[in-house]
Design a protein around this motif. Structure first.
Motif, PDB file in Angstrom:
ATOM      1  N   VAL A   1      77.995  89.228  47.894  1.00  0.00           N
ATOM      2  CA  VAL A   1      78.337  90.139  46.801  1.00  0.00           C
ATOM      3  C   VAL A   1      78.090  89.427  45.476  1.00  0.00           C
ATOM      4  O   VAL A   1      78.595  88.326  45.244  1.00  0.00           O
ATOM      5  N   SER A   2      77.313  90.070  44.607  1.00  0.00           N
ATOM      6  CA  SER A   2      77.001  89.486  43.302  1.00  0.00           C
ATOM      7  C   SER A   2      77.656  90.232  42.147  1.00  0.00           C
ATOM      8  O   SER A   2      77.904  89.642  41.098  1.00  0.00           O
ATOM      9  N   GLU A   3      77.925  91.516  42.303  1.00  0.00           N
ATOM     10  CA  GLU A   3      78.563  92.302  41.257  1.00  0.00           C
ATOM     11  C   GLU A   3      79.559  93.252  41.915  1.00  0.00           C
ATOM     12  O   GLU A   3      79.285  93.805  42.980  1.00  0.00           O
ATOM     13  N   VAL A   4      80.699  93.441  41.255  1.00  0.00           N
ATOM     14  CA  VAL A   4      81.752  94.303  41.791  1.00  0.00           C
ATOM     15  C   VAL A   4      82.120  95.345  40.750  1.00  0.00           C
ATOM     16  O   VAL A   4      82.322  95.021  39.567  1.00  0.00           O
ATOM     17  N   TYR A   5      82.206  96.599  41.175  1.00  0.00           N
ATOM     18  CA  TYR A   5      82.607  97.716  40.335  1.00  0.00           C
ATOM     19  C   TYR A   5      83.842  98.371  40.967  1.00  0.00           C
ATOM     20  O   TYR A   5      84.251  98.003  42.076  1.00  0.00           O
ATOM     21  N   PRO A   6      84.456  99.339  40.309  1.00  0.00           N
ATOM     22  CA  PRO A   6      85.699  99.911  40.850  1.00  0.00           C
ATOM     23  C   PRO A   6      85.583 100.445  42.272  1.00  0.00           C
ATOM     24  O   PRO A   6      86.463 100.211  43.099  1.00  0.00           O
ATOM     25  N   SER A   7      84.509 101.153  42.584  1.00  0.00           N
ATOM     26  CA  SER A   7      84.386 101.735  43.921  1.00  0.00           C
ATOM     27  C   SER A   7      83.090 101.356  44.620  1.00  0.00           C
ATOM     28  O   SER A   7      82.743 101.962  45.638  1.00  0.00           O
ATOM     29  N   SER A   8      82.374 100.378  44.119  1.00  0.00           N
ATOM     30  CA  SER A   8      81.137  99.935  44.751  1.00  0.00           C
ATOM     31  C   SER A   8      80.891  98.485  44.388  1.00  0.00           C
ATOM     32  O   SER A   8      81.555  97.918  43.518  1.00  0.00           O
ATOM     33  N   ALA A   9      79.911  97.903  45.069  1.00  0.00           N
ATOM     34  CA  ALA A   9      79.560  96.508  44.811  1.00  0.00           C
ATOM     35  C   ALA A   9      78.087  96.310  45.127  1.00  0.00           C
ATOM     36  O   ALA A   9      77.512  97.008  45.969  1.00  0.00           O
ATOM     37  N   VAL A  10      77.477  95.346  44.441  1.00  0.00           N
ATOM     38  CA  VAL A  10      76.062  95.016  44.643  1.00  0.00           C
ATOM     39  C   VAL A  10      75.968  93.753  45.483  1.00  0.00           C
ATOM     40  O   VAL A  10      76.653  92.755  45.206  1.00  0.00           O
ATOM     41  N   VAL A  11      75.129  93.810  46.504  1.00  0.00           N
ATOM     42  CA  VAL A  11      74.908  92.676  47.394  1.00  0.00           C
ATOM     43  C   VAL A  11      73.488  92.177  47.175  1.00  0.00           C
ATOM     44  O   VAL A  11      72.530  92.956  47.276  1.00  0.00           O
ATOM     45  N   ILE A  12      73.336  90.907  46.877  1.00  0.00           N
ATOM     46  CA  ILE A  12      72.001  90.312  46.783  1.00  0.00           C
ATOM     47  C   ILE A  12      71.642  89.763  48.158  1.00  0.00           C
ATOM     48  O   ILE A  12      72.373  88.961  48.743  1.00  0.00           O
ATOM     49  N   ALA A  13      70.543  90.237  48.701  1.00  0.00           N
ATOM     50  CA  ALA A  13      70.138  89.859  50.054  1.00  0.00           C
ATOM     51  C   ALA A  13      69.462  88.491  50.045  1.00  0.00           C
ATOM     52  O   ALA A  13      68.935  88.040  49.018  1.00  0.00           O
ATOM     53  N   ILE A  14      69.482  87.833  51.200  1.00  0.00           N
ATOM     54  CA  ILE A  14      68.851  86.517  51.301  1.00  0.00           C
ATOM     55  C   ILE A  14      67.337  86.614  51.168  1.00  0.00           C
ATOM     56  O   ILE A  14      66.676  85.612  50.912  1.00  0.00           O
ATOM     57  N   THR A  15      66.786  87.823  51.324  1.00  0.00           N
ATOM     58  CA  THR A  15      65.335  87.992  51.173  1.00  0.00           C
ATOM     59  C   THR A  15      64.927  88.200  49.726  1.00  0.00           C
ATOM     60  O   THR A  15      63.729  88.318  49.447  1.00  0.00           O
ATOM     61  N   ASP A  16      65.884  88.284  48.801  1.00  0.00           N
ATOM     62  CA  ASP A  16      65.558  88.434  47.390  1.00  0.00           C
ATOM     63  C   ASP A  16      64.794  87.197  46.905  1.00  0.00           C
ATOM     64  O   ASP A  16      65.063  86.072  47.320  1.00  0.00           O
ATOM     65  N   ALA A  17      63.858  87.423  45.979  1.00  0.00           N
ATOM     66  CA  ALA A  17      63.022  86.322  45.500  1.00  0.00           C
ATOM     67  C   ALA A  17      63.820  85.276  44.722  1.00  0.00           C
ATOM     68  O   ALA A  17      63.353  84.141  44.569  1.00  0.00           O
ATOM     69  N   ASP A  18      65.010  85.623  44.223  1.00  0.00           N
ATOM     70  CA  ASP A  18      65.838  84.688  43.457  1.00  0.00           C
ATOM     71  C   ASP A  18      66.988  84.119  44.277  1.00  0.00           C
ATOM     72  O   ASP A  18      67.938  83.577  43.701  1.00  0.00           O
TER      73      ASP A  18
END
Length: 307
Positions: free
Chosen positions: A167-184
């Motif tokens: 998890v890289s970003e968290v919002y009130p009812s959702s969250a962003v996951v950066i996958a291991i396949t991401d270039a960064d």
């Protein structure tokens, strides 16, 4: 003066007029007698009917053709209506079948995740994948759980195959996951067979990761399984990451790079497992500067992180 024309006498002309009638009467009486004696009437009527049947058939054709045309029109209209109804029913059946197939696939996925949760990740919970970043090189996933569900930055996400990301970003009812396949993104890994450690980099491709700066003396070969090493405190150790497929020689002929196929299938399914425990941040990166009134040395974040 004598006339050359023949003028019949009154008596002869009266008898000649009655002769046909008498002949027909005698013939009728004779036929009735023969019919009564030999039973020829049914036979004669049968032959007469057979001879007259073509005439009856021709006489009935116009009406039959008209009725046939009306029946054909009614039949075509009924068939067209039935075909339309059956087509609608087939479409509804196909839609229901597709929904059933989707439900079966989702149930199978949830059963596999439940097995993984029970056997390998008891401290985890299932979350639903609600969105994917459309940028090809940015492998970012959005899950349907956020701050209200106690999701925190740094929590690790896995699926039935292995490590998905964090998890890289968290919002009130959702969250962003950066996958291991991401270039960064990069993951510290180790070879399960030999214990050799390296850094695994994303390539912006769901089916490819890369190990760079390898030397011929490194104990790694095709078919080796890579696990998280736990170094850096970002990922728990022992999570399956991928398998080594091929090696490539760098142009400088000094180092090798390995192509790794990830175990996680980020392009499939709708559910993931979120590990509840947040890994400790690296001590060097999370150390706090000393306060002005407190010259004591800073404590590493590992000692302050909550499980």
């Amino acid at each position: 003066m004598a006339s050359d024309k023949f003028s019949p006498s009154p008596s002869s002309s009266g008898l000649g007029a009655w002769l046909p009638a008498l002949f027909m009467a005698l013939l009728s009486v004779s036929l009735m007698a023969v019919d009564a004696r030999f039973g020829l009437g049914p036979v004669i009527r049968a032959y007469t009917s057979e001879l007259a049947s073509p005439v009856w058939w021709l006489a009935s054709r116009p009406k039959a053709l008209l009725q046939g045309g009306i029946d054909a029109m009614n039949t075509n209209a009924a068939l067209h209506e039935r075909v339309t109804r059956l087509e609608r029913e087939r479409l509804r059946s196909d839609l229901a079948l597709q929904r059933l197939i989707a439900l079966q696939a989702e149930n199978a996925e949830l059963r596999v995740l439940l097995k993984v949760q029970t056997e390998r990740a008891p401290g985890s919970r299932a979350v639903e994948l609600v969105n994917v970043n459309p940028e090809p090189s940015l492998k970012r996933l959005v899950i349907g759980a956020g701050r209200r569900q106690n999701v925190r930055v740094g929590q690790v996400v896995i699926d039935a195959g292995g490590l998905v990301g964090q998890v890289s970003e968290v919002y009130p009812s959702s969250a962003v996951v950066i996958a291991i396949t991401d270039a960064d993104h990069a993951v510290p890994v180790m070879v399960a067979r030999s214990g050799f450690r390296a850094i695994l980099f994303g390539q912006g491709n769901d089916n490819r990761l890369s190990l760079a700066n390898l030397t011929p003396s490194d104990d790694i070969k095709a078919g080796d399984v890579l696990l998280t090493s736990g170094l850096g405190g970002r990922f728990p150790p022992g999570i399956p990451v991928g398998v080594v497929k091929t090696f490539r020689q760098d142009p400088a002929l000094t180092f090798l790079s390995a192509q790794v196929q990830p175990f996680a299938r980020t392009g499939y399914g709708r559910h993931l497992l979120l590990l509840d425990a947040v890994p400790a941040a690296p001590a060097a990166a999370a150390a706090a500067p000393p306060a002005a009134s407190a010259p004591a040395t800073p404590k590493p974040a590992v000692a302050e992180a909550k499980p």
